[in-house]
Scaffold this active site. Structure first.
Site, PDB file in Angstrom:
ATOM      1  N   GLY A 208      -6.137  -3.695  -0.748  1.00  0.00           N
ATOM      2  CA  GLY A 208      -5.854  -2.275  -0.569  1.00  0.00           C
ATOM      3  C   GLY A 208      -5.927  -1.842   0.882  1.00  0.00           C
ATOM      4  CB  SER A 209      -5.019  -2.273   3.671  1.00  0.00           C
ATOM      5  OG  SER A 209      -4.254  -3.297   3.085  1.00  0.00           O
ATOM      6  NE  ARG A 210      -2.124   5.229   7.154  1.00  0.00           N
ATOM      7  CZ  ARG A 210      -2.533   6.489   7.319  1.00  0.00           C
ATOM      8  NH1 ARG A 210      -3.330   7.043   6.447  1.00  0.00           N
ATOM      9  NH2 ARG A 210      -2.119   7.183   8.359  1.00  0.00           N
TER      10      ARG A 210
END
Length: 240
Positions: A208-210
């Site tokens: 989960g990240s950006r």
């Protein structure tokens, strides 16, 4: 165009179209091994203690689902961008566009920049690609918080790695890998002063990240808010 990626990638100046294949990313090798071994050991203990009980069956089903999700997360598709790469900015990650806005970037540029942000959910491929052809000027890692990755403050306050890239025309583009509420490890393969090319992996972010891309104001944006992106395939912008 890329000068050389792999032998036989180009013929008479044109990219050869290749069959897309999928493999598991090397960043997931140890995680999948340890989780798999732990799951089997705990399952064996449960089976020995309770037999084919409801508890064992529920455990087996839940862990199978979790393990399949992890395998999906660590997918590493082999992709090749089709077409000219000059002036093109491709999505550095699979996910969904959550930000398209002008911001004041005071860390490096000290002026206004157009920021395009892509959020990766747990179900997306988490390998990251270089968004442009060019050169890596520098790579810097910053410790920080672990806010939810889609929040605006995550770009500056969360743990992140900044990769400054320069196109062949001398245009600087900042690519920022950001850890999220679940992510606890950012892996960056980019190295200072190395050439970089679309189709090559920039790094990997676990769970989960950006990824933010900072472009010059006036750059033509080719995506919309909420649009799904495919890393190394979706054109998110075209430079002047």
């Amino acid at each position: 165009m890329h000068p050389i990626l792999l032998s036989n990638d180009y013929l008479m100046g044109k990219r050869i179209k290749k069959i897309k294949t999928i493999r598991l990313h090397r960043e997931g090798t140890n995680t999948l091994l340890y989780v798999g071994c732990g799951t089997v050991i705990v399952g064996a203990i449960l089976w020995y203690a309770t037999g084919l009980s409801a508890i064992f069956k529920v455990y087996a089903v839940l862990m199978l689902i979790v393990y399949l999700i992890m395998i999906n997360f660590f997918r590493c598709p082999i992709r090749y961008f089709q077409g000219e790469t000059e002036g093109v900015v491709v999505a550095p990650a699979d996910g969904r566009v959550v930000v398209i806005e002008e911001v004041d970037e005071d860390e490096y540029f000290h002026d206004r920049r157009l920021m395009v942000s892509i959020f990766m959910s747990l179900f997306n491929v988490h390998a990251n690609w270089f968004p442009i052809d060019g050169r890596v000027k520098f790579v810097k890692h910053f410790n920080g918080n672990f806010h939810k990755a889609w929040l605006p403050k995550a770009s500056e306050e969360n743990e992140h790695t900044d990769i400054m890239l320069e196109t062949d025309d001398g245009v600087d583009i900042l690519c920022r890998q950001i850890a999220g509420a679940v992510a606890r490890r950012i892996v960056t393969y980019a190295k200072d002063d190395e050439d970089c090319y679309i189709d090559e992996h920039l790094g990997f972010i676990k769970f989960g990240s950006r990824v933010d891309v900072f472009l010059p104001v006036g750059t033509k944006v080719c995506v919309k808010m909420g649009q799904a992106t495919t890393g190394d395939q979706t054109v998110i912008a075209r430079l002047k």
